[in-house]
Scaffold this motif. Sequence first.
Motif, PDB file in Angstrom:
ATOM      1  N   ARG A  93       0.837  -1.204   0.000  1.00 47.84           N
ATOM      2  CA  ARG A  93       0.000   0.000   0.000  1.00 47.84           C
ATOM      3  C   ARG A  93       0.873   1.256   0.000  1.00 47.84           C
ATOM      4  NH1 ARG A  93      -5.219   1.463   1.271  1.00 47.84           N
ATOM      5  NH2 ARG A  93      -5.804  -0.553   2.159  1.00 47.84           N
ATOM      6  N   GLN A  94       1.925   1.238   0.810  1.00 49.85           N
ATOM      7  CA  GLN A  94       2.811   2.400   0.860  1.00 49.85           C
ATOM      8  C   GLN A  94       3.418   2.683  -0.507  1.00 49.85           C
ATOM      9  OE1 GLN A  94       5.729   2.726   4.103  1.00 49.85           O
ATOM     10  NE2 GLN A  94       7.273   3.227   2.567  1.00 49.85           N
ATOM     11  N   CYS A  95       3.843   1.640  -1.202  1.00 50.02           N
ATOM     12  CA  CYS A  95       4.474   1.801  -2.514  1.00 50.02           C
ATOM     13  C   CYS A  95       3.513   2.433  -3.514  1.00 50.02           C
ATOM     14  CB  CYS A  95       4.965   0.447  -3.024  1.00 50.02           C
ATOM     15  SG  CYS A  95       5.665   0.487  -4.692  1.00 50.02           S
ATOM     16  N   VAL A  96       2.314   1.872  -3.644  1.00 51.42           N
ATOM     17  CA  VAL A  96       1.400   2.361  -4.682  1.00 51.42           C
ATOM     18  C   VAL A  96       0.819   3.726  -4.315  1.00 51.42           C
ATOM     19  CG1 VAL A  96       0.895   0.022  -5.483  1.00 51.42           C
ATOM     20  CG2 VAL A  96      -0.588   1.059  -3.754  1.00 51.42           C
ATOM     21  N   CYS A  97       0.585   3.976  -3.018  1.00 49.44           N
ATOM     22  CA  CYS A  97       0.068   5.290  -2.610  1.00 49.44           C
ATOM     23  C   CYS A  97       1.127   6.371  -2.787  1.00 49.44           C
ATOM     24  CB  CYS A  97      -0.417   5.241  -1.162  1.00 49.44           C
ATOM     25  SG  CYS A  97      -1.971   4.344  -0.933  1.00 49.44           S
ATOM     26  N   LEU A  98       2.384   6.037  -2.510  1.00 53.25           N
ATOM     27  CA  LEU A  98       3.465   6.990  -2.743  1.00 53.25           C
ATOM     28  C   LEU A  98       3.574   7.307  -4.229  1.00 53.25           C
ATOM     29  CD1 LEU A  98       5.949   8.641  -1.920  1.00 53.25           C
ATOM     30  CD2 LEU A  98       7.286   6.524  -2.005  1.00 53.25           C
ATOM     31  N   ALA A  99       3.503   6.274  -5.065  1.00 50.05           N
ATOM     32  CA  ALA A  99       3.569   6.489  -6.516  1.00 50.05           C
ATOM     33  C   ALA A  99       2.431   7.388  -6.983  1.00 50.05           C
ATOM     34  CB  ALA A  99       3.518   5.145  -7.240  1.00 50.05           C
ATOM     35  N   HIS A 100       1.241   7.146  -6.456  1.00 47.83           N
ATOM     36  CA  HIS A 100       0.070   7.940  -6.843  1.00 47.83           C
ATOM     37  C   HIS A 100       0.244   9.400  -6.428  1.00 47.83           C
ATOM     38  CE1 HIS A 100      -4.175   9.265  -6.856  1.00 47.83           C
ATOM     39  NE2 HIS A 100      -4.326   8.346  -7.791  1.00 47.83           N
ATOM     40  N   PRO A 129      -6.309  -2.858  -6.770  1.00 50.85           N
ATOM     41  CA  PRO A 129      -6.631  -2.537  -8.173  1.00 50.85           C
ATOM     42  C   PRO A 129      -7.157  -1.119  -8.362  1.00 50.85           C
ATOM     43  CG  PRO A 129      -8.229  -4.089  -7.230  1.00 50.85           C
ATOM     44  CD  PRO A 129      -7.094  -4.000  -6.266  1.00 50.85           C
ATOM     45  N   GLU A 130      -7.894  -0.583  -7.362  1.00 42.42           N
ATOM     46  CA  GLU A 130      -8.446   0.767  -7.509  1.00 42.42           C
ATOM     47  C   GLU A 130      -7.339   1.819  -7.562  1.00 42.42           C
ATOM     48  OE1 GLU A 130      -9.203  -1.294  -5.061  1.00 42.42           O
ATOM     49  OE2 GLU A 130     -11.217  -1.999  -5.547  1.00 42.42           O
ATOM     50  N   ILE A 131      -6.273   1.602  -6.779  1.00 41.91           N
ATOM     51  CA  ILE A 131      -5.169   2.565  -6.754  1.00 41.91           C
ATOM     52  C   ILE A 131      -4.266   2.373  -7.966  1.00 41.91           C
ATOM     53  CG2 ILE A 131      -3.218   3.447  -5.414  1.00 41.91           C
ATOM     54  CD1 ILE A 131      -4.555   2.294  -2.910  1.00 41.91           C
ATOM     55  N   CYS A 132      -3.968   1.115  -8.287  1.00 45.87           N
ATOM     56  CA  CYS A 132      -3.011   0.820  -9.359  1.00 45.87           C
ATOM     57  C   CYS A 132      -3.571   1.099 -10.749  1.00 45.87           C
ATOM     58  CB  CYS A 132      -2.566  -0.638  -9.277  1.00 45.87           C
ATOM     59  SG  CYS A 132      -1.579  -1.026  -7.811  1.00 45.87           S
ATOM     60  N   ARG A 133      -4.874   1.245 -10.840  1.00 49.72           N
ATOM     61  CA  ARG A 133      -5.497   1.459 -12.147  1.00 49.72           C
ATOM     62  C   ARG A 133      -4.910   2.672 -12.861  1.00 49.72           C
ATOM     63  NH1 ARG A 133     -10.602   0.991 -10.632  1.00 49.72           N
ATOM     64  NH2 ARG A 133     -10.680   3.149  -9.919  1.00 49.72           N
ATOM     65  N   ASP A 134      -4.553   3.703 -12.111  1.00 49.36           N
ATOM     66  CA  ASP A 134      -4.044   4.940 -12.706  1.00 49.36           C
ATOM     67  C   ASP A 134      -2.520   5.019 -12.694  1.00 49.36           C
ATOM     68  OD1 ASP A 134      -6.694   5.808 -13.052  1.00 49.36           O
ATOM     69  OD2 ASP A 134      -6.757   6.606 -11.004  1.00 49.36           O
ATOM     70  N   LEU A 135      -1.852   3.923 -12.339  1.00 49.17           N
ATOM     71  CA  LEU A 135      -0.394   3.930 -12.247  1.00 49.17           C
ATOM     72  C   LEU A 135       0.237   3.142 -13.387  1.00 49.17           C
ATOM     73  CD1 LEU A 135       0.025   3.224  -8.413  1.00 49.17           C
ATOM     74  CD2 LEU A 135       0.095   5.449  -9.560  1.00 49.17           C
ATOM     75  N   ARG A 136       1.491   3.441 -13.665  1.00 48.63           N
ATOM     76  CA  ARG A 136       2.256   2.663 -14.641  1.00 48.63           C
ATOM     77  C   ARG A 136       3.051   1.604 -13.876  1.00 48.63           C
ATOM     78  NH1 ARG A 136       5.780   6.295 -18.399  1.00 48.63           N
ATOM     79  NH2 ARG A 136       6.171   7.401 -16.454  1.00 48.63           N
ATOM     80  N   GLY A 190       1.632   7.520   5.998  1.00 47.82           N
ATOM     81  CA  GLY A 190       0.322   7.996   6.422  1.00 47.82           C
ATOM     82  C   GLY A 190      -0.815   7.223   5.792  1.00 47.82           C
ATOM     83  N   ILE A 191      -1.967   7.863   5.728  1.00 46.10           N
ATOM     84  CA  ILE A 191      -3.182   7.226   5.218  1.00 46.10           C
ATOM     85  C   ILE A 191      -3.862   8.169   4.226  1.00 46.10           C
ATOM     86  CG2 ILE A 191      -3.582   5.744   7.206  1.00 46.10           C
ATOM     87  CD1 ILE A 191      -5.571   8.931   6.907  1.00 46.10           C
ATOM     88  N   ASP A 192      -4.854   7.648   3.541  1.00 39.07           N
ATOM     89  CA  ASP A 192      -5.653   8.453   2.625  1.00 39.07           C
ATOM     90  C   ASP A 192      -6.906   8.921   3.369  1.00 39.07           C
ATOM     91  OD1 ASP A 192      -7.193   9.574   0.673  1.00 39.07           O
ATOM     92  OD2 ASP A 192      -7.237   7.821  -0.640  1.00 39.07           O
ATOM     93  N   PRO A 193      -6.977  10.194   3.769  1.00 39.25           N
ATOM     94  CA  PRO A 193      -8.123  10.656   4.564  1.00 39.25           C
ATOM     95  C   PRO A 193      -9.441  10.656   3.800  1.00 39.25           C
ATOM     96  CG  PRO A 193      -6.705  12.503   3.969  1.00 39.25           C
ATOM     97  CD  PRO A 193      -5.985  11.260   3.546  1.00 39.25           C
ATOM     98  N   THR A 194      -9.385  10.586   2.469  1.00 38.07           N
ATOM     99  CA  THR A 194     -10.639  10.507   1.710  1.00 38.07           C
ATOM    100  C   THR A 194     -11.222   9.099   1.757  1.00 38.07           C
ATOM    101  OG1 THR A 194      -9.501   9.998  -0.380  1.00 38.07           O
ATOM    102  CG2 THR A 194      -9.846  12.321   0.154  1.00 38.07           C
ATOM    103  N   GLN A 195     -10.362   8.092   1.905  1.00 34.37           N
ATOM    104  CA  GLN A 195     -10.841   6.713   2.008  1.00 34.37           C
ATOM    105  C   GLN A 195     -11.164   6.339   3.446  1.00 34.37           C
ATOM    106  OE1 GLN A 195      -8.048   3.718   0.736  1.00 34.37           O
ATOM    107  NE2 GLN A 195      -9.453   2.020   1.118  1.00 34.37           N
ATOM    108  N   PHE A 196     -10.294   6.738   4.370  1.00 34.87           N
ATOM    109  CA  PHE A 196     -10.473   6.369   5.772  1.00 34.87           C
ATOM    110  C   PHE A 196     -11.012   7.574   6.537  1.00 34.87           C
ATOM    111  CE2 PHE A 196      -7.094   3.615   4.117  1.00 34.87           C
ATOM    112  CZ  PHE A 196      -7.710   2.389   4.317  1.00 34.87           C
ATOM    113  N   ARG A 197     -12.307   7.532   6.786  1.00 34.04           N
ATOM    114  CA  ARG A 197     -13.003   8.628   7.453  1.00 34.04           C
ATOM    115  C   ARG A 197     -14.192   8.037   8.210  1.00 34.04           C
ATOM    116  NH1 ARG A 197     -14.734   8.184   2.273  1.00 34.04           N
ATOM    117  NH2 ARG A 197     -16.962   8.480   1.869  1.00 34.04           N
ATOM    118  N   PRO A 198     -14.749   8.764   9.156  1.00 31.79           N
ATOM    119  CA  PRO A 198     -15.899   8.243   9.908  1.00 31.79           C
ATOM    120  C   PRO A 198     -17.108   8.040   8.996  1.00 31.79           C
ATOM    121  CG  PRO A 198     -14.910  10.141  11.003  1.00 31.79           C
ATOM    122  CD  PRO A 198     -14.291  10.076   9.642  1.00 31.79           C
TER     123      PRO A 198
END
Length: 408
Positions: A18-25, A48-55, A183-191
Amino acid sequence: MKIALIIHELLIEGGGERQCVCLAHALAENGHDVRIWTSAYDPDNCFPEICRDLRVEQVQRGRWPWLRWPWFVRGYLDMVHLTDAIKEGSQVWSPQHWPAQWGAVWLKRKLGGAVVWNCNDVPNFYLKSRQTRSPLLKALYRIYYLLDRVQNRRVDMTLLVSEWAEREHRAIYPGPTRVVHPGIDPTQFRPGGDRIRVRRRFACSDDEFLLIWLGIFMPHRRLEDGIEAVSRLASRGIRVRLVLAGSDRSFPQYVDSLKALTHKRGLQQQIIFADKVADEEIRDFYSACDAFLFPNDRQTWGLAVLEAMACGCPVLVSRGAGVHEVLTDQVNALLFPPRDPVELANKIEVLVKNPVQRREMAQNGMRLARETYNWSHFAEQIEAVFSGIVEFNDTPPQMVFANSSPRP
């Protein structure tokens, strides 16, 4: 900036992956030319949702692809092939896991550029050589330990996720280091996740205290401590349910031992084993539980803790996890010693009996996770390191001398 992230495998939805693909994004969103290189990639089971927009470039495995053990030999062969397959240079080679830094330093020698190693887990081959009883493995581990040290001398900078990991690294490897907390993605992880649906799935009423752990089943997760703590609480007349949800592909025998312990303690109604949670459902699980459990020992970080906190969930965290370094006991988390189910049971009892403290701790934790530890902030720090090293490498020798502090 042209940046190549190198990771040996992208097969599972683990914290390092997760760290690798989120950093790339995040780096790509900041306008950088980013590509991920890997030996093995499963696009359906690795974010797959994150990697879809990555090379993501899969170069396949190296010689003897059927070989899986010893794992460090597999890693060496794959990095040799990856180095040979990449023909295009980058300003920064950023390996994400061992043995990716081997491929990165070979690519630096072949195509130029700088190497910044994001070292999540420090590979201590010397320690492994002392732990094994096999003379062959002992010899192989020591050879790899020496080779590893030699390779690491060509790394320009090593980034560690915690102070504990940095101390482990400095005891083994030469070279400069720096701590950068993921860190985390605050748009995905929220109350606001679907609490009711998850609790109904496990037949858990709203007035029952529900603990949840999510991840990949591995022995260092110390989930047996959670089971023992629930058993001790039951003997005190305190009923707590614990959901252990994750993938057992890596260590199925460990899961079998946990189920055997559950049966031995007579906790079949209180300990629930569940399959890996889909990425889009994780937020619902964090929202469903009354507290998130993280009993891991010798864990360099702990992304799941910050994810749970960002969703407004109270957390119980072992001091054996690196993430505890940024937490404050009884303010935004409850901390306990690793491998201590008695103290863990005491901490759980505190949360069960003090709902007001539970809510206050959850609010404090949510602010910390969402405002301080997110991928944008993490990427900015990584980007600053990359830029500084690239600028230094591009500076003519006389300028480097002029800008350097004189030696004593």
